[in-house]
Design a protein around this motif. Structure first.
Motif, PDB file in Angstrom:
ATOM      1  N   GLU A  18       1.544 -19.124  21.860  1.00 45.97           N
ATOM      2  CA  GLU A  18       0.701 -20.261  21.467  1.00 45.97           C
ATOM      3  C   GLU A  18       0.792 -21.398  22.485  1.00 45.97           C
ATOM      4  O   GLU A  18      -0.182 -22.085  22.772  1.00 45.97           O
ATOM      5  CB  GLU A  18       1.092 -20.767  20.074  1.00 45.97           C
ATOM      6  N   ASN A  21      -1.209 -20.199  25.729  1.00 43.61           N
ATOM      7  CA  ASN A  21      -2.671 -20.077  25.673  1.00 43.61           C
ATOM      8  C   ASN A  21      -3.367 -21.311  25.102  1.00 43.61           C
ATOM      9  O   ASN A  21      -4.568 -21.294  24.870  1.00 43.61           O
ATOM     10  CB  ASN A  21      -3.088 -18.809  24.924  1.00 43.61           C
ATOM     11  N   ALA A  23      -2.973 -22.758  22.152  1.00 44.97           N
ATOM     12  CA  ALA A  23      -3.167 -22.809  20.705  1.00 44.97           C
ATOM     13  C   ALA A  23      -2.199 -23.772  20.024  1.00 44.97           C
ATOM     14  O   ALA A  23      -2.475 -24.251  18.925  1.00 44.97           O
ATOM     15  CB  ALA A  23      -3.014 -21.404  20.107  1.00 44.97           C
ATOM     16  N   SER A  25      -1.359 -27.078  19.734  1.00 47.90           N
ATOM     17  CA  SER A  25      -1.978 -28.348  20.140  1.00 47.90           C
ATOM     18  C   SER A  25      -0.951 -29.448  20.389  1.00 47.90           C
ATOM     19  O   SER A  25      -1.143 -30.282  21.277  1.00 47.90           O
ATOM     20  CB  SER A  25      -3.021 -28.803  19.108  1.00 47.90           C
TER      21      SER A  25
END
Length: 138
Positions: A18, A21, A23, A25
């Motif tokens: 995560e 990439n 994802a 935040s």
């Protein structure tokens, strides 16, 4: 454009998928940094730094990257330098093709330059070293 994770060259924990990439935040907002550069600026960073590219937003300008690697002669080698696919080179200008040339390193048997800038003779490695490379790398 170009982005980095500041301090990641000293990171001592694995990144999650995560994080890598985008994802995650919180990680992205707090840790991913895009340096502000002007035309002609150069960004230098360690190969251990986590880096990448954010979405390119300019529609009127093609994104261009020049990658230079600086390393001691014992590790300044990559077989990919001599294997650019023809379609990569077909529409390049003479200046762009010059940048795509492989390094002037004795492992490539390319002529070196003399102090006055003229083209000299090729500095070559021993046949024993060439045979070893062929055996190990194909």
């Amino acid at each position: 454009g170009f982005c980095v994770v500041k301090g990641s060259h000293k990171l001592n924990f694995p990144l999650t998928d995560e994080m890598m990439n985008g994802a995650d935040s919180d990680f992205f907002e707090q840790c991913v940094y895009q340096p502000v550069t002007k035309a002609g600026d150069c960004v230098i960073f360690s190969e251990a730094t986590i880096h990448g590219c954010l979405a390119w937003k300019r529609k009127d300008i093609e994104r261009t990257v020049a990658l230079y690697r600086f390393a001691p002669a014992t590790s300044a080698y990559a077989r990919g330098y001599t294997q650019w696919p023809k379609e990569y080179l077909d529409e390049m200008t003479e200046e762009q093709l010059a940048v795509m040339q492989s390094p002037y390193h004795c492992r490539f048997d390319r002529p070196s330059f003399n102090d006055d800038g003229s083209l000299g003779t090729a500095i070559s490695r021993s046949q024993e070293k060439k045979d070893f490379d062929k055996k190990v790398f194909g």
